[in-house]
Scaffold this active site. Structure first.
Site, PDB file in Angstrom:
ATOM      1  N   HIS A  47       1.202 -55.519 -43.124  1.00 34.92           N
ATOM      2  CA  HIS A  47       1.781 -54.178 -43.046  1.00 34.92           C
ATOM      3  C   HIS A  47       1.012 -53.266 -43.998  1.00 34.92           C
ATOM      4  O   HIS A  47       1.240 -53.279 -45.209  1.00 34.92           O
ATOM      5  CB  HIS A  47       3.258 -54.239 -43.433  1.00 34.92           C
ATOM      6  CG  HIS A  47       3.991 -52.958 -43.242  1.00 34.92           C
ATOM      7  ND1 HIS A  47       4.270 -52.438 -41.992  1.00 34.92           N
ATOM      8  CD2 HIS A  47       4.519 -52.078 -44.135  1.00 34.92           C
ATOM      9  CE1 HIS A  47       4.943 -51.314 -42.120  1.00 34.92           C
ATOM     10  NE2 HIS A  47       5.092 -51.067 -43.416  1.00 34.92           N
TER      11      HIS A  47
ATOM     12  N   ASP B 222       2.072 -58.455 -39.279  1.00 38.32           N
ATOM     13  CA  ASP B 222       3.020 -57.487 -39.834  1.00 38.32           C
ATOM     14  C   ASP B 222       4.443 -57.922 -39.506  1.00 38.32           C
ATOM     15  O   ASP B 222       4.883 -57.837 -38.356  1.00 38.32           O
ATOM     16  CB  ASP B 222       2.743 -56.097 -39.259  1.00 38.32           C
ATOM     17  CG  ASP B 222       3.559 -55.000 -39.936  1.00 38.32           C
ATOM     18  OD1 ASP B 222       4.571 -55.315 -40.586  1.00 38.32           O
ATOM     19  OD2 ASP B 222       3.175 -53.823 -39.808  1.00 38.32           O
TER      20      ASP B 222
ATOM     21  N   SER C  58       3.877 -46.722 -41.531  1.00 33.27           N
ATOM     22  CA  SER C  58       5.242 -47.161 -41.809  1.00 33.27           C
ATOM     23  C   SER C  58       6.225 -45.979 -41.755  1.00 33.27           C
ATOM     24  O   SER C  58       6.321 -45.323 -40.725  1.00 33.27           O
ATOM     25  CB  SER C  58       5.275 -47.881 -43.159  1.00 33.27           C
ATOM     26  OG  SER C  58       6.472 -48.578 -43.341  1.00 33.27           O
TER      27      SER C  58
END
Length: 364
Positions: A178, A143, A49
């Protein structure tokens, strides 16, 4: 004759003791990051991320020492500079995360052009340095935070700046949310997006990343030969606005402490994943250290933490839109002189410096 404290005095003494303990825990460790004569020319980096965006930034800015990168749920280098009509924050939170359509996603041709200009001016490493490297890219099918539309452009970016397609492993076959992926049934179910963003999808992503970069590695070790080092990260920070923690972590196998010159792998956590938020979950429980033990790598875990003042970074993300230079209309968060990148490079350089006469370890 000593007087017996009244209840109010007792309460005051208790509060003072509590404050003293709290203050003590807030201080950085006295341990300085030792030098181990690490092989700086075999450095690599990975992250999730915001840590994946930071991975691209460190990798591209210091490509002269890099051999590869692992990008999990992250967009291309310079992503927040995709569209000049938007602010950097607008690009970071829309274009670089979940754009409505691919057409308003990352503007990769422009990013490649800007990257080339930065390399030509010497603000980042030469792009030729990337041609012999190996890269891992991952996008979970479930995600919705940083979507596959965005991550596709990460693949396109690296092929556009000269990394051969054969040197990139791009996996978008897993129904993952995610998260960084593990093979531990105590972690979050694979398809969810849920704190601490570490999901069990029946494989150890840290091992896959390192095997893609270095290839033909030994399986992860069952036990570690050394304690994790908690070190004073503040000594590497020369800016007031980095949002970086006072303490960071490293794992150095016994072989790397006792004479072997080992590669360095830098691991960037994502938003809400620093030790200030989730403790040792990322730097001690994601499989990186076991791979380091088996293959003689040094693991470096820089840390950033939430900040609700200046800089404004309430979720504890790495900087990929410019918060580390508040008030600057053209913030530098992406060149070799950017505040966070500069600090991390100093840590790498310390690890690669002449071996310390005595390296004291702080057991985490």
């Amino acid at each position: 004759m000593r007087k017996t404290p009244t209840p109010r005095i007792k309460a005051g003494l208790a509060l003072a003791a509590l404050l003293a303990v709290t203050t003590a825990h807030a201080q950085p460790p006295t341990t300085k990051l030792p030098s181990y004569g690490a092989d700086i020319q075999k450095t690599s980096v990975s992250g999730l991320s915001s840590g994946a965006f930071m991975t691209s930034q460190l990798y591209v800015a210091f490509s002269d020492i890099m051999v590869g990168a692992g990008i999990v749920a992250g967009g291309p280098y310079l992503c927040a500079k995709s569209w000049s009509d938007n602010t950097l924050m607008e690009n970071a939170t829309t274009t670089c995360m979940d754009p409505l359509t691919p057409g308003v996603g990352p503007n990769t041709p422009s990013l490649v052009q800007q990257t080339s200009s930065l390399a030509s001016s010497g603000k980042i490493g030469a792009l030729d340095n990337l041609k012999n490297d190996r890269i891992y890219i991952f996008s979970g099918q479930n995600d919705d935070t940083v979507t596959t539309t965005v991550v596709d452009q990460t693949y396109k970016f690296f092929t556009s700046v000269g990394v051969p397609e054969s040197s990139i492993k791009y996996d978008k076959s897993v129904d993952a949310g995610h998260a960084l992926i593990t093979n531990s049934n105590t972690d979050t179910s694979c398809s969810l997006t849920k704190a601490p963003y570490i999901n069990d999808c029946n494989f150890e992503q840290s091992a896959v990343i390192l095997n893609q970069i270095y290839s033909d590695l030994k399986p992860a070790a069952d036990q570690l030969s050394s304690p994790i080092i908690a070190f004073d990260q503040s000594e590497f920070i020369d800016s007031d606005n980095t949002s970086m923690s006072d303490t960071a972590y490293a794992y150095v196998p016994a072989a790397c402490q006792s004479g072997k010159s080992c590669p360095i792998h830098v691991v960037f956590h994502g938003c809400k994943q620093g030790a200030a938020v989730i403790g040792d979950k990322y730097y001690a429980q994601t499989g990186y250290n076991q791979m380091a033990e088996a293959n003689d790598f040094i693991m470096l875990y820089p840390q950033v933490q939430p900040s609700n003042a200046s800089p404004l970074n309430p979720e504890g993300c790495w900087d990929f839109w410019g918060y580390s230079s508040p008030g600057d209309p053209n913030p530098d968060y992406f060149t070799s002189n950017a505040p966070q990148l500069r600090a991390v490079h100093k840590m790498i350089s310390r690890l690669a410096g002449p071996r310390s006469a005595s390296a004291s370890l702080t057991k985490e």
